[in-house]
Write a protein that holds these residues in place. Structure first.
Motif, PDB file in Angstrom:
ATOM      1  N   VAL A  84       0.841  -1.200   0.000  1.00  0.00           N
ATOM      2  CA  VAL A  84       0.000   0.000   0.000  1.00  0.00           C
ATOM      3  C   VAL A  84       0.876   1.249   0.000  1.00  0.00           C
ATOM      4  N   TYR A 109       2.230   1.784  -3.353  1.00  0.00           N
ATOM      5  CA  TYR A 109       1.219   2.378  -4.222  1.00  0.00           C
ATOM      6  C   TYR A 109       1.118   3.882  -4.010  1.00  0.00           C
ATOM      7  N   TRP A 110       1.052   4.329  -2.766  1.00  0.00           N
ATOM      8  CA  TRP A 110       0.916   5.764  -2.513  1.00  0.00           C
ATOM      9  C   TRP A 110       2.170   6.526  -2.919  1.00  0.00           C
ATOM     10  N   VAL A 122      -5.351  -1.995  -3.474  1.00  0.00           N
ATOM     11  CA  VAL A 122      -5.563  -0.819  -2.631  1.00  0.00           C
ATOM     12  C   VAL A 122      -7.068  -0.563  -2.462  1.00  0.00           C
ATOM     13  N   GLY A 133      -6.872  -2.117   0.886  1.00  0.00           N
ATOM     14  CA  GLY A 133      -6.044  -1.034   1.395  1.00  0.00           C
ATOM     15  C   GLY A 133      -6.339  -0.612   2.830  1.00  0.00           C
ATOM     16  N   TYR A 184       1.062   7.726   2.908  1.00  0.00           N
ATOM     17  CA  TYR A 184      -0.300   8.232   2.720  1.00  0.00           C
ATOM     18  C   TYR A 184      -0.473   9.609   3.361  1.00  0.00           C
ATOM     19  N   ASN A 206     -11.707   5.163  -4.216  1.00  0.00           N
ATOM     20  CA  ASN A 206     -11.591   3.726  -3.992  1.00  0.00           C
ATOM     21  C   ASN A 206     -12.947   3.092  -3.679  1.00  0.00           C
TER      22      ASN A 206
END
Lengths: 224, 224
Positions: free
Chosen positions: A74, A77-78, A128, A132, A153, A186
């Motif tokens: 995660v 990803y961010w 995510v 997530g 994040y 999301n």
DNA sequence: TTTATATAATAGTATTACTATCATTTTAAA
DNA sequence: TTTAAAATGATAGTAATACTATTATATAAA
């Protein structure tokens, strides 16, 4: 050897940086595919080991457990979204345009030209969306937060909230709006696919245009 | 024997209605306390059985597994909120006031005079905040949705979206706004407590006034 | 070439998430 | 009130999970 993007993630997330070795990159690559395929609850290190022709013990040398692996993914990803936002807004001066660009960047993040060959950004985005929040919805959240496990994040939320405050310095909820845009994106992609009665938009195939339109509408109504 | 409120929840959620027997009500009561205490991942039927002086086997006669128990609890919560909204808006005709009343009802749901002695509404609210989304964020969502396991939430979303459309018939996202108000409420109470850098509001003790103010602000800006 | 390091192979443990069987208690019907 | 049915308890057992430990082998760095 291609020039690879590398993100520096919190050290505490892994026992050994998986970006540094073939096995490590294999773990990242196939954990994304397996979590996407089976869901996080049914995903195990044993299955992953079988899939990549390794052993549970070897995977445990990289990640203490699958929960930390999820947080790692995660965060990755961010970091990737932050990176996209940074390059896409680099030459944008108007804050309103900047926010539109930000929204576009994260809604369509998985369609941007992928920079890292062992990461399937589109499937990571699905993870995510579906898994997530499980990264922080645990009893260990305070301890993990104190170790900085959610900083990617938080940094992103901070970036976006600054743009929001630039648009409207009087607006009282820049952080809440920033995170809400992400969560809404999301949530509603998930709702459109699985619980359509909870949303107004639809997602055909992977066309998320309506999500972008909705987020822009919300942001404009609240800020302009 | 007091007059007890009873909600009729989807039959498929339990093998036997726990509201009908002492053991069943014990399961509900103490599962709420234990999930709140340990978190859903660490909660087991074995621990629950020990706590209530029963056995795993007996609990399994009520619920197939802890996931269905979670869905049951979450549904119970949304039925409770729906019930509160219904009585609180009964004599309200102005749609704008109705939405305000709705927001007040669910933000302060756990403070309303509790009607069911074996349910700690405040702790159940905490569970919905910390674990609620796990009810539908699973690989079984489509199958479970087809069995109607999420209908309590969908009905509530529908009720609220109708009020939203009454306020502003041109507004394009009544369902999205309705669910977003709920999600935002839960998220930001959680953020305020555990990840304060992700929000602008604060929750001191259990004072959620700022959440109510924020949700009203968002709703008004978007609709009025 | 040696030595350190990474990985593989294998085994083992405690806990979890159940299922099955049978005994006993409670309740409800005759 | 007796009897039967239903609910619960007691106990045991299984496959899978989430690890840890040990030793062997392959690979890379000095």
């Amino acid at each position: 050897m291609s020039t690879q993007i590398r993100f520096s993630l919190n050290e505490g997330l892994h026992l050994k940086d998986p970006q540094d070795s073939k096995l490590g990159r294999n773990i990242i690559q196939h954990s994304i595919l397996l979590i996407d395929e089976f869901g996080f609850e049914s995903f195990t290190f044993k299955k992953l080991a079988e899939r990549i022709g390794s052993t549970e013990a070897s995977i445990y040398r990289y990640f203490e457990n699958k929960h930390l692996l999820l947080i790692f993914l995660v965060n990755w990803y961010w970091e990737w979204v932050s990176y996209l936002i940074k390059i896409n807004t680099m030459n944008v001066s108007d804050a309103r345009v900047k926010l539109k660009t930000i929204i576009h960047s994260f809604v369509f993040a998985s369609k941007e030209n992928p920079g890292i060959e062992y990461v399937n950004e589109s499937k990571l985005h699905n993870i995510v969306i579906s898994e997530g929040v499980k990264a922080y919805l645990t009893k260990d959240v305070d301890e993990e937060n104190s170790k900085g496990f959610f900083s990617s994040y938080k940094n992103l939320a901070n970036t976006v909230s600054n743009v929001i405050s630039e648009i409207n310095p009087q607006f009282k909820y820049p952080y809440a709006l920033a995170t809400n845009l992400f969560e809404m994106s999301n949530n509603h992609i998930y709702f459109a696919k699985h619980l359509p009665r909870l949303t107004d938009i639809s997602v055909n195939g992977n066309n998320v245009d309506e999500v972008e339109t909705m987020l822009n509408y919300f942001a404009e109504k609240l800020l302009f």
